[in-house]
Motif scaffolding. Structure first.
Motif, mmCIF file in Angstrom:
data_model
loop_
_atom_site.group_PDB
_atom_site.id
_atom_site.type_symbol
_atom_site.label_atom_id
_atom_site.label_comp_id
_atom_site.label_asym_id
_atom_site.label_seq_id
_atom_site.Cartn_x
_atom_site.Cartn_y
_atom_site.Cartn_z
ATOM 1 N N ALA A 149 0.815 -1.221 0.000
ATOM 2 C CA ALA A 149 0.000 0.000 0.000
ATOM 3 C C ALA A 149 0.845 1.266 0.000
ATOM 4 O O ALA A 149 0.295 2.369 -0.062
ATOM 5 C CB ALA A 149 -0.928 0.001 1.215
ATOM 6 N N GLY A 150 2.177 1.136 0.083
ATOM 7 C CA GLY A 150 3.045 2.298 -0.002
ATOM 8 C C GLY A 150 3.502 2.858 1.327
ATOM 9 O O GLY A 150 4.098 3.940 1.371
ATOM 10 N N VAL A 151 3.263 2.134 2.433
ATOM 11 C CA VAL A 151 3.770 2.581 3.732
ATOM 12 C C VAL A 151 5.280 2.377 3.755
ATOM 13 O O VAL A 151 5.796 1.341 3.322
ATOM 14 C CB VAL A 151 3.089 1.802 4.877
ATOM 15 N N GLU A 152 5.998 3.369 4.270
ATOM 16 C CA GLU A 152 7.459 3.311 4.248
ATOM 17 C C GLU A 152 7.987 2.306 5.269
ATOM 18 O O GLU A 152 7.354 2.066 6.311
ATOM 19 C CB GLU A 152 8.043 4.697 4.544
ATOM 20 N N PRO A 153 9.170 1.716 4.983
ATOM 21 C CA PRO A 153 9.743 0.718 5.897
ATOM 22 C C PRO A 153 9.852 1.181 7.341
ATOM 23 O O PRO A 153 9.590 0.406 8.272
ATOM 24 C CB PRO A 153 11.116 0.434 5.282
ATOM 25 N N GLY A 154 10.244 2.440 7.575
ATOM 26 C CA GLY A 154 10.404 2.912 8.947
ATOM 27 C C GLY A 154 9.111 2.831 9.744
ATOM 28 O O GLY A 154 9.114 2.478 10.928
#
Length: 236
Positions: A149-154
């Protein structure tokens, strides 16, 4: 009846509100995660909508068959999608790095993870993902859905690590409500809690895969339509 901490489903949270790509955010009321539900659980206050419409149980067949799922009902469908086999669940894990166990799941259960994506994209919501502790198998499956969904790794790592706040309650619940897991489930793995480098290794595999996480999902059986539907459903 007095509600005590052990009567409340631990590690339950709505994964809405996280920043995603293109200025979007994940939509509340779509995807939840938790530890193992138990019969007689108090109605949770950690999420707005309950009961959920769909449950994805990531435990092995033997774990699942130990008792009827407490959330199964005419209005809640339960899907069993094991990310570890019965043998893998009960195998001694002393000395095994969580990072290596996680890599094994990517290698051996990629198609099952694509099945999780399919259910999340198409089944009635909210959708709840859980395993036994809600940490390892759930952590990987949630990471997949968030990253697609495009949530960043951090932000994915931060959500994963927050499980550590709930581990005492999780272990107490396993001992009380699922004693068979207490005997067969390798508690040493759970006592280590959520280890950042384990999920970092999973995310790194997806980031370095040619074409990224979407290509990895397609290689394991997901379709472009499923990926599109999940992003559309889960982000706003």
């Amino acid at each position: 009846m007095t509600v005590t901490d052990i009567d409340v489903l631990p590690n339950l949270r709505d994964l809405g509100g996280l920043p995603a790509s293109d200025g979007r955010r994940t939509r509340p009321g779509v995807l939840y995660r938790s530890a193992l539900p138990a019969p007689g659980d108090a109605r949770p206050t950690a999420v707005a909508e309950w009961p959920v419409r769909t449950v994805v149980d990531l435990r092995s067949p033997r774990e699942f068959a130990a008792r009827t799922h407490p959330l199964q009902s005419d209005s809640t469908a339960v899907h069993l999608i094991p990310l570890l086999t019965d043998t893998e669940v009960t195998a001694p894990s002393q000395g095994a790095r969580l990072a290596d166990i996680y890599q094994g799941i990517l290698i051996n259960a990629g198609e099952q993870l694509a099945d999780v994506l399919q259910v999340a994209a198409t089944a009635p919501g909210p959708v709840l993902l859980h395993c036994a502790a809600g940490k390892d198998r759930t952590g990987i499956a949630v990471a997949l859905l968030l990253r697609i969904a495009g949530v960043e790794p951090g932000d994915i790592i931060a959500d994963y690590v927050s499980t550590n706040e709930h581990m005492p309650a999780v272990l107490a619940r396993i001992t009380r409500f699922a004693p068979e897991l207490g005997r067969a489930h390798p508690h040493d793995r759970d006592r280590r809690g959520a280890v950042p480098d384990a999920i970092e290794g999973v995310l790194a595999q997806w980031e370095t895969y040619p074409g990224g996480i979407h290509a990895w999902a397609r290689a394991n059986g997901a379709t472009n339509e499923t990926i599109r539907r999940w992003i559309e459903r889960f982000t706003e």
